[in-house]
Design an enzyme around this catalytic site. Structure first.
Site, PDB file in Angstrom:
ATOM      1  N   ASP A 267       0.840  -1.190   0.000  1.00 33.75           N
ATOM      2  CA  ASP A 267       0.000   0.000   0.000  1.00 33.75           C
ATOM      3  C   ASP A 267       0.880   1.246   0.000  1.00 33.75           C
ATOM      4  O   ASP A 267       2.035   1.203   0.410  1.00 33.75           O
ATOM      5  CB  ASP A 267      -0.870   0.033   1.267  1.00 33.75           C
ATOM      6  CG  ASP A 267      -1.950  -1.042   1.226  1.00 33.75           C
ATOM      7  OD1 ASP A 267      -2.397  -1.389   0.121  1.00 33.75           O
ATOM      8  OD2 ASP A 267      -2.320  -1.534   2.310  1.00 33.75           O
ATOM      9  N   TYR A 334       5.227  -9.313   7.258  1.00 35.52           N
ATOM     10  CA  TYR A 334       4.746  -7.967   7.554  1.00 35.52           C
ATOM     11  C   TYR A 334       4.922  -7.650   9.031  1.00 35.52           C
ATOM     12  O   TYR A 334       4.934  -8.541   9.885  1.00 35.52           O
ATOM     13  CB  TYR A 334       3.246  -7.845   7.249  1.00 35.52           C
ATOM     14  CG  TYR A 334       2.882  -8.024   5.799  1.00 35.52           C
ATOM     15  CD1 TYR A 334       2.846  -6.923   4.944  1.00 35.52           C
ATOM     16  CD2 TYR A 334       2.551  -9.278   5.297  1.00 35.52           C
ATOM     17  CE1 TYR A 334       2.487  -7.075   3.615  1.00 35.52           C
ATOM     18  CE2 TYR A 334       2.195  -9.434   3.968  1.00 35.52           C
ATOM     19  CZ  TYR A 334       2.165  -8.334   3.126  1.00 35.52           C
ATOM     20  OH  TYR A 334       1.808  -8.491   1.821  1.00 35.52           O
ATOM     21  N   TYR A 406      -4.432  -9.345   2.577  1.00 34.14           N
ATOM     22  CA  TYR A 406      -4.541  -7.939   2.972  1.00 34.14           C
ATOM     23  C   TYR A 406      -4.422  -7.871   4.491  1.00 34.14           C
ATOM     24  O   TYR A 406      -5.336  -8.286   5.214  1.00 34.14           O
ATOM     25  CB  TYR A 406      -5.872  -7.355   2.523  1.00 34.14           C
ATOM     26  CG  TYR A 406      -6.019  -7.216   1.031  1.00 34.14           C
ATOM     27  CD1 TYR A 406      -5.450  -6.120   0.362  1.00 34.14           C
ATOM     28  CD2 TYR A 406      -6.710  -8.151   0.280  1.00 34.14           C
ATOM     29  CE1 TYR A 406      -5.581  -5.974  -1.006  1.00 34.14           C
ATOM     30  CE2 TYR A 406      -6.849  -8.012  -1.090  1.00 34.14           C
ATOM     31  CZ  TYR A 406      -6.288  -6.916  -1.734  1.00 34.14           C
ATOM     32  OH  TYR A 406      -6.421  -6.771  -3.080  1.00 34.14           O
TER      33      TYR A 406
END
Ligand SMILES: [Zn+2]
Ligand SMILES: [Zn+2]
Length: 447
Positions: A267, A334, A406
Site C-alpha cells: 500500500d 509484515y 490484505y
C-alpha cells in the site's frame, strides 16, 4: 532428369544468376555456396556445349548462347567470341528472373545494415528479410514448374548470406530466439530498418517512506492530462517507486519508455523494508545496452535518497517478468502496529498467536479497493504470527503469510469481510496504524 539437363532446361526458359540457379540444387553437396553450385553447373554446361560444337553439332552454339545470355556466363561469352559468334546487344541487358539480380547488391546491403546498427549497443542480432509478395510467388511457381525438390528459398539465402557477413564484420553473434536487435532488410527496395528488442533489468527495491505509490498514479480528475487538482502534473502523487527507479535507467539506455513489473505491491502508506521487493524494468528500444549497473544502482540511490533504495541490479530477460508474476503469491513478512479500542492483556496476545498461526484466512475483496478490483473471496494461509505488547492499547504484530493477504483487513476485520480477524478474535476493535513489509521470500530466485 540429370541435374545438368535440368539446369539447362531452367536456363533456356529463364535468365538466372549463379545464386538463383545454384539455389535450386542447394541440398546437393555439403559446404558449397549456391553461387559456386550455379557457377559449376554453368561451367560444366559450357564444356558440354564446346564438345558438341567440336563435333559440328549446331546444338553446341545454341547452348553456348543460352549460357551467355540467360546464364550471364563470362566463360560462355568468351567461348562464343573465340568462335567468332556474336551475341545481340539487346540480350545483354537481361536481369535474373528470380532475384532481379539483387544478389549483386550483397555488399551494399551489408554496408547499409552496418550503418543502421552503428549507433546501437548489442551483443546478438538476427537478420530478417522482407520480400515483395510477387518475388516469393514467382519463386514458388518456378519451383513447381521445374519440379525443384532440393532447393532453398530466396528469403533463406538472403538471410543466411547477409547474416554471415554482418556477423563477420561486427564480431557479433547471430541469435534466433532472443536477439538484442533484428535487422530487417528488403533487398528489393534496398531499405534497412531496425527492430530493437527491450532490455530487462532486475533487482529489489526498498521503500523507506510511507507516502509514495509503487507505480505512477494518474490524477483521477484529468487521467494524466494535467489539471488544477494535480497542479498540471497529471499525477496524484508527484513521485513513485517506478519513476524514481526507471528514470535514470531510461536515460542511460536512451530508450523510448519503460514498464515496471514487480512481485506484488505494498500500500502507499506501507513501507517496504528487509531485502526489498523483486522487480524487473523493461526498457523499450534501448540504444545502449551495456549499462554499468553498479553505477546505475548508485545513481538511483543518490537520486532517491531516503525514499527508495535499489539493490542487486542485473540484466535479465522476458521470462523473468513471467516468473515475477507467478511469484506474487510467494511468502511475505509484515509488521503492523495495532491500536485497540480497549486495553489488552498478555493473554490476548498469546491467543492471537495461537489462533492465527497456521490459520486459513477467508478474505472478501476489501471495501477500500472494491472500486477497482472484482469482489471475490480469496483464501490465504498465515504461517506464523508473533505479537509484542506496546503500550496499554497497542501491540506490534509480525505476520508471515502467503502473498496476497490484505494485512490491514486481517486486523480490522473489514466489517466481517475478513475471517477470522484480530478484532473479532479478541472482541476488541483493532485498527492498523502502521504497516511495513519486512520481507518478500522467493524460493525460485528471480534472475
Ligand atoms: Zn538471381
Ligand atoms: Zn489532474
Amino acid at each position: 532428369m540429370d541435374i545438368l539437363e535440368k539446369a539447362l532446361t531452367m536456363l533456356s526458359k529463364c535468365p538466372l544468376c549463379d545464386h538463383c540457379l545454384g539455389r535450386q540444387f542447394a541440398l546437393l553437396g555439403y559446404n558449397i555456396e549456391n553461387k559456386d553450385r550455379g557457377k559449376a553447373l554453368k561451367l560444366s554446361l559450357t564444356l558440354q556445349a564446346s564438345a558438341l560444337n567440336s563435333t559440328k553439332n549446331a546444338e553446341g552454339v545454341k547452348r553456348l548462347k543460352v549460357l551467355a545470355v540467360n546464364g550471364f556466363s563470362r566463360e560462355a561469352q568468351e567461348t562464343l567470341q573465340h568462335l567468332k559468334k556474336r551475341i545481340p546487344k539487346k540480350d545483354q541487358t537481361k536481369t535474373c528472373f528470380l532475384c532481379e539480380s539483387k544478389f549483386q547488391l550483397l555488399d551494399s546491403l551489408t554496408h547499409d545494415a552496418l550503418n543502421a546498427v552503428a549507433n546501437c549497443e548489442y551483443t546478438t542480432f538476427l537478420v530478417g528479410i522482407e520480400l515483395p509478395v510477387a518475388v516469393e510467388e514467382r519463386e514458388d511457381e518456378f519451383k513447381a514448374a521445374f519440379d525443384v525438390s532440393y532447393g532453398e528459398s530466396i528469403r533463406h539465402e538472403f538471410g543466411r548470406l547477409l547474416g554471415k557477413r554482418i556477423a563477420e564484420l561486427t564480431d557479433k553473434t547471430a541469435e534466433y530466439k532472443k536477439p538484442d536487435i533484428a535487422v530487417i532488410i528488403n533487398p528489393f527496395t534496398e531499405r534497412v530498418r531496425l527492430q530493437i528488442n527491450p532490455l530487462f533489468v532486475a533487482g529489489r527495491y526498498r521503500k523507506l517512506v510511507r507516502d509514495i505509490p509503487q507505480s505512477k498514479w494518474f490524477c483521477s480528475k484529468c487521467r494524466g492530462k494535467g489539471c488544477e487538482k494535480c497542479g498540471g502534473t497529471g499525477k496524484l502523487y508527484p513521485e513513485s517507486v517506478e519513476d524514481l527507479v526507471s528514470k535514470p535507467l531510461l536515460e542511460a539506455a536512451e530508450g523510448e519508455k519503460t514498464a515496471f513489473h514487480a512481485s506484488g505491491r505494498e500500500d502507499i502508506d506501507a513501507r517496504m523494508l528487509g531485502n526489498g521487493r523483486p522487480f524487473v524494468i523493461e526498457i523499450s528500444k534501448p540504444k545502449k545496452r551495456f549499462l554499468d549497473l553498479k553505477k546505475m544502482e548508485a545513481d538511483v540511490n543518490t537520486n532517491a535518497v531516503d525514499k527508495v533504495e535499489v539493490s542487486g541490479l542485473r540484466f535479465t530477460n522476458k521470462d523473468a517478468v513471467r516468473r515475477l508474476k507467478k511469484a506474487e503469491s510467494a511468502q511475505k513478512e509484515y509488521r503492523v502496529l495495532i491500536e485497540f479500542e480497549n486495553a489488552i492483556s498478555k493473554e490476548d496476545l498469546r491467543l492471537l498467536e495461537e489462533k492465527l498461526s497456521g490459520a486459513l484466512i477467508k478474505q472478501q475483496t476489501p471495501l477500500r479497493v472494491l472500486h477497482r478490483r472484482a469482489d471475490l473471496t480469496r483464501e490465504r494461509y498465515i504461517y506464523e504470527v508473533k505479537v509484542k505488547k506496546g503500550s496499554l492499547k497497542r501491540a506490534e504484530m509480525h505476520v508471515r503469510c502467503q502473498g496476497g493477504l490484505y494485512v490491514k483487513e486481517l486486523v480490522s476485520g473489514d466489517e466481517g469481510r475478513t475471517m477470522p480477524n484480530v478484532s473479532e478474535l479478541l472482541g476488541n476493535r483493532a485498527k492498523p496504524l502502521k504497516l511495513d513489509v519486512l520481507n518478500v521470500i522467493m524460493d525460485d530466485h528471480v534472475r
